[in-house]
Design a protein around this motif. Sequence first.
Motif, PDB file in Angstrom:
ATOM      1  N   ARG A 418       0.863  -1.181   0.000  1.00 13.71           N
ATOM      2  CA  ARG A 418       0.000   0.000   0.000  1.00 13.71           C
ATOM      3  C   ARG A 418       0.897   1.228   0.000  1.00 13.71           C
ATOM      4  O   ARG A 418       1.856   1.303   0.775  1.00 13.71           O
ATOM      5  N   ASN A 420       1.188   4.763   1.141  1.00  9.73           N
ATOM      6  CA  ASN A 420       0.527   5.664   2.082  1.00  9.73           C
ATOM      7  C   ASN A 420       0.772   7.133   1.772  1.00  9.73           C
ATOM      8  O   ASN A 420      -0.062   7.981   2.103  1.00  9.73           O
ATOM      9  N   GLU A 443       6.096   6.531   0.592  1.00 12.87           N
ATOM     10  CA  GLU A 443       6.016   5.604   1.727  1.00 12.87           C
ATOM     11  C   GLU A 443       5.193   4.380   1.341  1.00 12.87           C
ATOM     12  O   GLU A 443       4.062   4.488   0.864  1.00 12.87           O
ATOM     13  N   TYR A 444       5.807   3.202   1.552  1.00 14.15           N
ATOM     14  CA  TYR A 444       5.158   1.930   1.261  1.00 14.15           C
ATOM     15  C   TYR A 444       4.819   1.233   2.570  1.00 14.15           C
ATOM     16  O   TYR A 444       5.648   1.152   3.480  1.00 14.15           O
ATOM     17  N   GLU A 445       3.629   0.663   2.653  1.00 16.39           N
ATOM     18  CA  GLU A 445       3.263  -0.203   3.770  1.00 16.39           C
ATOM     19  C   GLU A 445       3.156  -1.631   3.254  1.00 16.39           C
ATOM     20  O   GLU A 445       2.512  -1.891   2.231  1.00 16.39           O
ATOM     21  N   ASN A 480      10.020   2.274   9.415  1.00 16.03           N
ATOM     22  CA  ASN A 480       9.293   2.564  10.667  1.00 16.03           C
ATOM     23  C   ASN A 480      10.003   3.669  11.461  1.00 16.03           C
ATOM     24  O   ASN A 480      10.213   3.554  12.671  1.00 16.03           O
ATOM     25  N   ASP A 496       4.931  -3.153   8.417  1.00 12.51           N
ATOM     26  CA  ASP A 496       6.100  -2.273   8.370  1.00 12.51           C
ATOM     27  C   ASP A 496       5.928  -1.213   7.291  1.00 12.51           C
ATOM     28  O   ASP A 496       5.262  -1.434   6.264  1.00 12.51           O
ATOM     29  N   ARG A 497       6.563  -0.062   7.514  1.00 11.94           N
ATOM     30  CA  ARG A 497       6.480   1.059   6.578  1.00 11.94           C
ATOM     31  C   ARG A 497       7.893   1.456   6.131  1.00 11.94           C
ATOM     32  O   ARG A 497       8.763   1.682   6.964  1.00 11.94           O
ATOM     33  N   THR A 499      10.009   4.251   3.955  1.00  9.15           N
ATOM     34  CA  THR A 499       9.891   5.603   3.401  1.00  9.15           C
ATOM     35  C   THR A 499      11.197   6.001   2.741  1.00  9.15           C
ATOM     36  O   THR A 499      12.264   5.872   3.349  1.00  9.15           O
TER      37      THR A 499
END
Length: 510
Positions: A418, A420, A443-445, A480, A496-497, A499
């Motif tokens: 996703r 974000n 930013e990827y989730e 994160n 986890d994110r 960026t």
Amino acid sequence: MDAVELSLFASRIEAVCEEMGAVLQRSAFSPNIRDRLDFSCAVFDPAGELCAQAAHIPVHLGSMAYAMRDLVGAVEWAPGDMLIVNDPYLGGTHLPDVTLIAAVFLEERLLGFVANRAHHADIGAEAPGSMPVSRRLDEEGRIIPPALLLRGGELDAALLREITAATAVPAVTEADFTAQISANRVGVRRLQALATGMPAGRYLQGLDALNEYAAQLASRQLQQIPAGQYCFTDYMDDDGQGHARLPIQVCVTVAEGGVEVDFAGTAEQAPGNVNCPLSVAAAAVYYVFRCLLPPQTPACAGSFRALRIRAPEGSLVNARRPAAVAAGNVETSSRIVDALLGALARALPERIPAASQGTMNNLAMGARGPGGAWDYYETLGGGMGGGPQQPGLSAVQTHMTNTLNTPIEVVERFYPLRVNRYAIRRGSGGAGRHRGGDGLVREYEFLAPAQVTLLTERRTTAPWGLQGGAAGRPGVNLLNDRLLPPKVALAVAAGDRLTLETPGGGGWGM
């Protein structure tokens, strides 16, 4: 040919390259080729000299122009033959870039070649995305030495199966290779039709005329650079194996006989994968000097005849096998451009822009397991350097790359990801009379566990400004909210994110 006839001839050959690219894009299965347009197409004469290219990717096209003569000269060609190669030390760039070269014959007479090069997100490396933080070439995927994939128009199915079997989803890889074959077949037919509609021998005469015209334009333009020697040193952040601040030194010597570009003083080849073969360094040199030429200059080998390149063997820009090269093609080529522009800024202070972001911000990720296999690869835009006439653009691909971003809709449809946030990184461009462009934030989730590789630059060395302009802000990698190094491989969990904040361009003027 008179001027009008030559102009029409050049446009018709360029149109062949454009049509090849359209066929490749519309036939490919993988988002990396279909949506990001990570491919290039070109036409060559019987000796392997570049004659025309589409406005695709400079690092692809320049390296093909440098290495094609040796590639085609080693083969006994026949109608319907098509060669495949990705070996960086035999005419490739890095392993994900696979080149297909097709011979063009008209009534048993060799007219030349068409070629396309496309980046495959999976070429058989253990790391998903086939862009690992590697130490040897064989860790980066399947090495394909020059081989005939088609003989007399007949596909070598066993060779194709052998290549695709190394990938996680062979059907997708085979589909992309089929798209490359189709693009070349279209190029062959279009050139045959073009030559058929001309008097005997006129097509080959036109190719010679194009190169002569380009050589004349380039020679006159290069004579406008004041004679002298101009040197500059820039630095790679690191090689991903603990070796930091690796210098790339270049001296440009301008004299009546032409221009010499010498990389003496550049760091020795590194344990990590920021090394590049000489063909990639040549592509960066060709790109920079092509930018100085008039816009009507044909994109062919004649444009580069006045250039001589010297690079110490075993250095970062002329590595020896089996040095790893995955990041050399994308990151080191970008820094070579920066170093060359820095040198030329001393000769042409009112023409050269400040440093752009100086990285392609390579992001590779994917997974292998019971839930299925997937591979994703993307490069991210950043800030363009401000120039003598205008500010830099924001959030764009610069210099050695010319790809698009992967649309969020495609990312979220095909992968367990996703997005974000996707925004301009305001204030990251350097201040000056003409500001540098801003980078971007993406930013990827993760919706499922995955393996991630980052190969990035300009995280510790900032894109420099010119004529009193300020440097752009370096990039930042975060997991994160935890700071990551420029080059890293790691495992992530669902939730986890990741960026990426990409660098801004340098400013120009006070």
